[in-house]
Design a protein around this motif. Structure first.
Motif, PDB file in Angstrom:
ATOM      1  N   PHE A 135       0.968  -1.262  -0.076  1.00  0.00           N
ATOM      2  CA  PHE A 135      -0.100   0.165  -0.008  1.00  0.00           C
ATOM      3  C   PHE A 135       0.939   1.240  -0.051  1.00  0.00           C
ATOM      4  CE2 PHE A 135       0.578  -1.420   4.201  1.00  0.00           C
ATOM      5  CZ  PHE A 135       1.099  -0.321   4.807  1.00  0.00           C
ATOM      6  N   GLY A 136       0.232   2.501  -0.027  1.00  0.00           N
ATOM      7  CA  GLY A 136       1.046   3.658  -0.260  1.00  0.00           C
ATOM      8  C   GLY A 136       0.612   4.532  -1.285  1.00  0.00           C
ATOM      9  N   ASN A 137       1.238   3.782  -2.529  1.00  0.00           N
ATOM     10  CA  ASN A 137       1.113   4.541  -3.743  1.00  0.00           C
ATOM     11  C   ASN A 137      -0.396   4.760  -4.267  1.00  0.00           C
ATOM     12  OD1 ASN A 137       3.708   5.268  -4.143  1.00  0.00           O
ATOM     13  ND2 ASN A 137       4.212   3.586  -5.297  1.00  0.00           N
ATOM     14  N   GLU A 138      -1.207   3.534  -4.085  1.00  0.00           N
ATOM     15  CA  GLU A 138      -2.262   3.618  -4.441  1.00  0.00           C
ATOM     16  C   GLU A 138      -3.171   4.482  -3.386  1.00  0.00           C
ATOM     17  OE1 GLU A 138      -4.323  -0.125  -4.952  1.00  0.00           O
ATOM     18  OE2 GLU A 138      -2.610  -1.085  -5.729  1.00  0.00           O
ATOM     19  N   ASP A 139      -2.901   4.723  -2.243  1.00  0.00           N
ATOM     20  CA  ASP A 139      -3.530   5.539  -1.351  1.00  0.00           C
ATOM     21  C   ASP A 139      -3.528   6.902  -1.805  1.00  0.00           C
ATOM     22  OD1 ASP A 139      -4.756   3.802   0.205  1.00  0.00           O
ATOM     23  OD2 ASP A 139      -3.602   4.065   2.082  1.00  0.00           O
ATOM     24  N   ILE A 140      -2.362   7.219  -2.322  1.00  0.00           N
ATOM     25  CA  ILE A 140      -2.111   8.627  -2.690  1.00  0.00           C
ATOM     26  C   ILE A 140      -2.821   8.991  -3.828  1.00  0.00           C
ATOM     27  CG2 ILE A 140      -0.367  10.171  -3.467  1.00  0.00           C
ATOM     28  CD1 ILE A 140       1.664   9.029  -1.671  1.00  0.00           C
ATOM     29  N   LYS A 141      -2.924   7.992  -4.670  1.00  0.00           N
ATOM     30  CA  LYS A 141      -3.563   8.066  -5.991  1.00  0.00           C
ATOM     31  C   LYS A 141      -5.309   8.349  -5.656  1.00  0.00           C
ATOM     32  CE  LYS A 141      -0.497   5.928  -9.313  1.00  0.00           C
ATOM     33  NZ  LYS A 141      -0.425   4.785 -10.189  1.00  0.00           N
ATOM     34  N   ARG A 142      -5.691   7.725  -4.677  1.00  0.00           N
ATOM     35  CA  ARG A 142      -7.082   7.588  -4.538  1.00  0.00           C
ATOM     36  C   ARG A 142      -7.457   9.110  -4.115  1.00  0.00           C
ATOM     37  NH1 ARG A 142      -9.885   2.317  -1.937  1.00  0.00           N
ATOM     38  NH2 ARG A 142      -9.346   0.901  -3.642  1.00  0.00           N
ATOM     39  N   LEU A 143      -6.631   9.481  -3.178  1.00  0.00           N
ATOM     40  CA  LEU A 143      -6.716  10.891  -2.657  1.00  0.00           C
ATOM     41  C   LEU A 143      -6.859  11.831  -3.533  1.00  0.00           C
ATOM     42  CD1 LEU A 143      -4.813  10.662   0.842  1.00  0.00           C
ATOM     43  CD2 LEU A 143      -7.079  10.688   0.576  1.00  0.00           C
ATOM     44  N   GLU A 144      -5.897  11.796  -4.716  1.00  0.00           N
ATOM     45  CA  GLU A 144      -5.926  12.964  -5.593  1.00  0.00           C
ATOM     46  C   GLU A 144      -6.889  12.488  -6.600  1.00  0.00           C
ATOM     47  OE1 GLU A 144      -2.082  12.749  -7.074  1.00  0.00           O
ATOM     48  OE2 GLU A 144      -1.156  13.759  -5.126  1.00  0.00           O
ATOM     49  N   ALA A 145      -7.620  11.479  -6.864  1.00  0.00           N
ATOM     50  CA  ALA A 145      -8.728  11.322  -7.906  1.00  0.00           C
ATOM     51  C   ALA A 145      -9.896  11.893  -7.169  1.00  0.00           C
ATOM     52  CB  ALA A 145      -8.797   9.896  -8.032  1.00  0.00           C
ATOM     53  N   LYS A 146     -10.397  12.958  -8.140  1.00  0.00           N
ATOM     54  CA  LYS A 146     -11.518  13.722  -7.685  1.00  0.00           C
ATOM     55  C   LYS A 146     -12.658  13.540  -9.065  1.00  0.00           C
ATOM     56  CE  LYS A 146      -9.085  16.924  -4.945  1.00  0.00           C
ATOM     57  NZ  LYS A 146      -8.876  18.236  -4.458  1.00  0.00           N
ATOM     58  N   GLN A 147     -13.735  13.851  -8.463  1.00  0.00           N
ATOM     59  CA  GLN A 147     -14.813  13.993  -9.507  1.00  0.00           C
ATOM     60  C   GLN A 147     -14.873  15.179 -10.202  1.00  0.00           C
ATOM     61  OE1 GLN A 147     -16.539  10.896  -9.729  1.00  0.00           O
ATOM     62  NE2 GLN A 147     -17.649  11.320 -11.441  1.00  0.00           N
ATOM     63  N   TYR A 148     -15.092  15.397 -11.544  1.00  0.00           N
ATOM     64  CA  TYR A 148     -15.210  16.479 -12.074  1.00  0.00           C
ATOM     65  C   TYR A 148     -16.434  16.462 -13.201  1.00  0.00           C
ATOM     66  CZ  TYR A 148     -10.481  17.631 -10.711  1.00  0.00           C
ATOM     67  OH  TYR A 148      -9.567  17.857  -9.674  1.00  0.00           O
ATOM     68  N   ALA A 149     -17.037  17.664 -13.538  1.00  0.00           N
ATOM     69  CA  ALA A 149     -17.856  17.677 -14.414  1.00  0.00           C
ATOM     70  C   ALA A 149     -17.461  18.663 -15.638  1.00  0.00           C
ATOM     71  CB  ALA A 149     -18.980  18.270 -13.958  1.00  0.00           C
ATOM     72  N   CYS A 150     -17.294  18.267 -16.802  1.00  0.00           N
ATOM     73  CA  CYS A 150     -17.020  18.921 -18.031  1.00  0.00           C
ATOM     74  C   CYS A 150     -18.131  20.303 -18.102  1.00  0.00           C
ATOM     75  CB  CYS A 150     -16.749  18.164 -19.086  1.00  0.00           C
ATOM     76  SG  CYS A 150     -16.315  19.423 -20.690  1.00  0.00           S
ATOM     77  N   ASN A 151     -17.522  21.692 -18.390  1.00  0.00           N
ATOM     78  CA  ASN A 151     -18.602  22.718 -18.599  1.00  0.00           C
ATOM     79  C   ASN A 151     -18.890  22.547 -20.055  1.00  0.00           C
ATOM     80  OD1 ASN A 151     -18.591  23.537 -15.797  1.00  0.00           O
ATOM     81  ND2 ASN A 151     -16.727  24.693 -16.254  1.00  0.00           N
TER      82      ASN A 151
END
Ligand code: ZN
Length: 52
Positions: free
Chosen positions: A8-24
């Motif tokens: 673990f470690g790298n995957e946790d960091i990626k999960r934290l940085e992945a956010k939901q976006y909506a395209c305008n």
């Protein structure tokens, strides 16, 4: 002797940085990683971050 960390470690960091976006531009919603993600449908950077 250098086995500190574990699977673990790298995957946790990626999960934290992945956010939901909506395209305008086209209105599609997607998960972006990083500071300036682009819309996967139209490559627009005009996006809005959504609250989880
Ligand atoms: Zn788009």
């Amino acid at each position: 002797m250098c086995t500190v960390g574990g699977p673990f470690g790298n995957e946790d960091i990626k999960r934290l940085e992945a956010k939901q976006y909506a395209c305008n531009e086209c209105g599609s919603k997607f998960k972006g990683i990083g500071k300036n993600p682009m819309c996967p449908s139209c490559q627009s950077e005009d996006i809005t971050e959504l609250e989880a």
